[in-house]
Scaffold this motif. Sequence first.
Motif, short mmCIF file in Angstrom:
data_model
loop_
_atom_site.label_atom_id
_atom_site.label_comp_id
_atom_site.label_asym_id
_atom_site.label_seq_id
_atom_site.Cartn_x
_atom_site.Cartn_y
_atom_site.Cartn_z
N LYS A 178 0.74 -1.21 -0.01
CA LYS A 178 -0.13 -0.04 0.12
C LYS A 178 0.97 1.15 -0.01
O LYS A 178 1.93 1.23 0.72
CB LYS A 178 -0.94 -0.13 1.38
N GLU A 179 0.37 2.24 -0.71
CA GLU A 179 1.10 3.44 -0.84
C GLU A 179 0.16 4.67 -0.51
O GLU A 179 -0.78 4.66 -1.29
CB GLU A 179 1.86 3.84 -2.02
N ILE A 180 0.52 5.42 0.43
CA ILE A 180 -0.44 6.50 0.60
C ILE A 180 0.35 7.88 0.58
O ILE A 180 1.44 8.16 0.81
CB ILE A 180 -0.99 6.37 1.78
N TYR A 181 -0.37 8.69 -0.49
CA TYR A 181 0.21 10.05 -0.69
C TYR A 181 -0.96 11.30 -0.95
O TYR A 181 -1.98 10.86 -1.18
CB TYR A 181 1.34 10.01 -1.42
N VAL A 182 -0.50 12.38 -1.26
CA VAL A 182 -1.48 13.50 -1.48
C VAL A 182 -1.09 14.16 -2.70
O VAL A 182 -0.05 14.05 -2.95
CB VAL A 182 -1.67 14.56 -0.25
N VAL A 202 -6.49 12.61 -1.22
CA VAL A 202 -5.47 11.49 -0.85
C VAL A 202 -5.60 10.23 -1.59
O VAL A 202 -6.61 9.78 -1.88
CB VAL A 202 -5.81 11.09 0.66
N LEU A 225 -10.22 14.71 0.76
CA LEU A 225 -9.48 14.92 2.06
C LEU A 225 -9.94 15.02 3.23
O LEU A 225 -9.61 14.29 4.09
CB LEU A 225 -8.84 16.45 2.04
N PHE A 228 -11.39 11.33 4.58
CA PHE A 228 -9.99 10.19 4.52
C PHE A 228 -9.71 9.77 6.07
O PHE A 228 -9.44 10.48 6.82
CB PHE A 228 -8.66 10.65 3.68
N ARG A 229 -9.47 8.73 6.23
CA ARG A 229 -8.72 7.90 7.39
C ARG A 229 -8.30 6.65 7.37
O ARG A 229 -9.01 5.95 6.61
CB ARG A 229 -10.17 8.05 8.49
N PHE A 230 -7.09 6.29 7.84
CA PHE A 230 -6.64 5.11 7.76
C PHE A 230 -6.21 4.61 9.11
O PHE A 230 -5.56 5.56 9.84
CB PHE A 230 -5.35 5.08 6.62
N ILE B 180 -4.10 7.89 10.49
CA ILE B 180 -3.57 8.66 9.54
C ILE B 180 -5.05 9.52 9.08
O ILE B 180 -5.77 8.65 8.49
CB ILE B 180 -2.97 8.22 8.31
N TYR B 181 -4.89 10.66 8.88
CA TYR B 181 -5.92 11.69 8.47
C TYR B 181 -5.79 13.06 7.77
O TYR B 181 -4.31 13.25 8.52
CB TYR B 181 -7.33 11.68 9.36
N VAL B 182 -6.25 13.80 7.36
CA VAL B 182 -6.06 15.04 7.18
C VAL B 182 -6.63 16.22 7.88
O VAL B 182 -8.02 15.88 8.03
CB VAL B 182 -6.21 15.09 5.41
N PHE B 228 4.28 14.29 2.04
CA PHE B 228 3.83 13.16 2.85
C PHE B 228 3.85 11.72 1.76
O PHE B 228 3.50 11.80 0.92
CB PHE B 228 2.58 13.24 3.44
N PHE B 230 3.44 7.37 2.64
CA PHE B 230 3.32 6.38 3.56
C PHE B 230 3.46 4.93 2.99
O PHE B 230 2.50 4.94 1.97
CB PHE B 230 2.08 6.50 4.51
N VAL B 231 4.27 4.06 3.41
CA VAL B 231 4.23 2.74 2.65
C VAL B 231 3.89 1.70 3.50
O VAL B 231 4.41 1.78 4.64
CB VAL B 231 5.49 2.58 1.81
N ASP B 232 3.02 0.59 3.13
CA ASP B 232 2.63 -0.30 3.98
C ASP B 232 2.73 -1.60 3.35
O ASP B 232 2.53 -1.69 2.23
CB ASP B 232 1.38 -0.14 4.82
#
Lengths: 238, 238
Positions: A178-182, A202, A225, A228-230, B180-182, B228, B230-232
């Motif tokens: 998984k990759e998360i960015y904005v 996001v 934005l 979003f919640r992880f 994680i959130y914004v 930002f 994030f990698v999982d």
Amino acid sequence: MKNNKYLTIYEEMVEQIKNGTLKPNTKLPSENDLVEQYDTSRETVRKALTMLSQNGYIQKVRGKGSFVLDMTKFDFPISGLVSFKELAQKMGKPWKTIVNEFELIKPDDYLQKHLSVTGKDSVWKVLRSREMDGERIILDKDYFNKKYVPILTKEICEGSIYEYLEEDLQLKISFAKKEIYVEEPTEEDCRYIDLQDYNHVVVVKNFVYLEDASLFQYTESRHRLDKFRFVDFARRGH
Amino acid sequence: MKNNKYLTIYEEMVEQIKNGTLKPNTKLPSENDLVEQYDTSRETVRKALTMLSQNGYIQKVRGKGSFVLDMTKFDFPISGLVSFKELAQKMGKPWKTIVNEFELIKPDDYLQKHLSVTGKDSVWKVLRSREMDGERIILDKDYFNKKYVPILTKEICEGSIYEYLEEDLQLKISFAKKEIYVEEPTEEDCRYIDLQDYNHVVVVKNFVYLEDASLFQYTESRHRLDKFRFVDFARRGH
DNA sequence: GAGTGGTCTAGACCACACG
DNA sequence: GTGTGGTCTAGACCACTCC
């Protein structure tokens, strides 16, 4: 019907922790006690306990014993892979899936690289908007290798593709990166998400692998934005 | 000096995968072969292989064998817990840590709840800006229970608190919950991050637990949107 | 010293893949 | 059938905690 002893023990103990038979912060019976209780060998008990520990239910401490963790602190599923359907149901909100695009395509270079397919293979492309409280807040872009998913219908896409793959097609998903960015929204985002004034989205990229390590699905989940919640729950390796 | 056979086997095989002695997409020797090679029992070999599999190095397939995965696809550390120092070094960029605030405080209600401490306990509060390419792009807010971290200095904060805790204090971190959130930047964010025109920050909350399941650290990492990432890497349970 | 979990062994049988 | 990994057993010794 499988008959895994250690799995049975694991599931029984999970049940006992969830229904309060085993209370948070109390000590579990020792491994030797459990061996007698379940009439099995110690390694088998240990396998069940290791699973409980890896999934955040208990904590093992050498020389002292195993302890039940307070799961109420972790109000979310102990998992990195949560489908939109699960999430929406957990929040108790009405939700809807809108299938925007649904077709069989020839992969472009980007997809060929990420899905490890050639230009001759076919790939399913599915674009879905996720609606909650009357607003489209997520755009899901899914790509499946047709080799693994020969048949796909619009009806399936309106439900949970995830369930279809695992339960109906019996595909065994093994791991995901998984990759998360904005980033700034694309023209596509503007069309399929009710962006309001938010000028970023996001992006959650998912690379899903089968048990034989072949990549069969590439997913991009694009979130507004504010919605979003992880949540992630990580154990330390060595 | 520990003398874990399965750990030794694991580490040797990781080394062989990394230096190419074991090539991606090839089959490993069978478990029985490895039993002979390492002069040990099968369960011990299996423990090492299970670890390799859990850490994303290999893939086990029943009836066929174990296969080396192509790690180049996963160009990031296989872990959810990455310190800023590691990250910066990996990217080969010059970086700097600025300690903005550093003090011993009495926890407010919010902290009392999250750190499981009472108003009588003391808590370390550390505010640090992370600078890369001359811009402060991250604000790290750390809170430690003084019970577990009796001594902390400004010098330690300028390096890696993480290393200090694990290596010097020998605290064994066992698991962490991440959210994680914004959200919109606070006044504090504006002061300690070079926000430019970005009107949101990505917040990463970390709850870190010790081996005995006690929470000892609460961290908020606040990132400028554009920097930002994030990698999982998640395995499926069961 | 007694009790706990951590590691290790040398077997056994099973489920699955493949030719 | 042969070879593979998956499960299970009944022991053994070790490292650690606590009294």
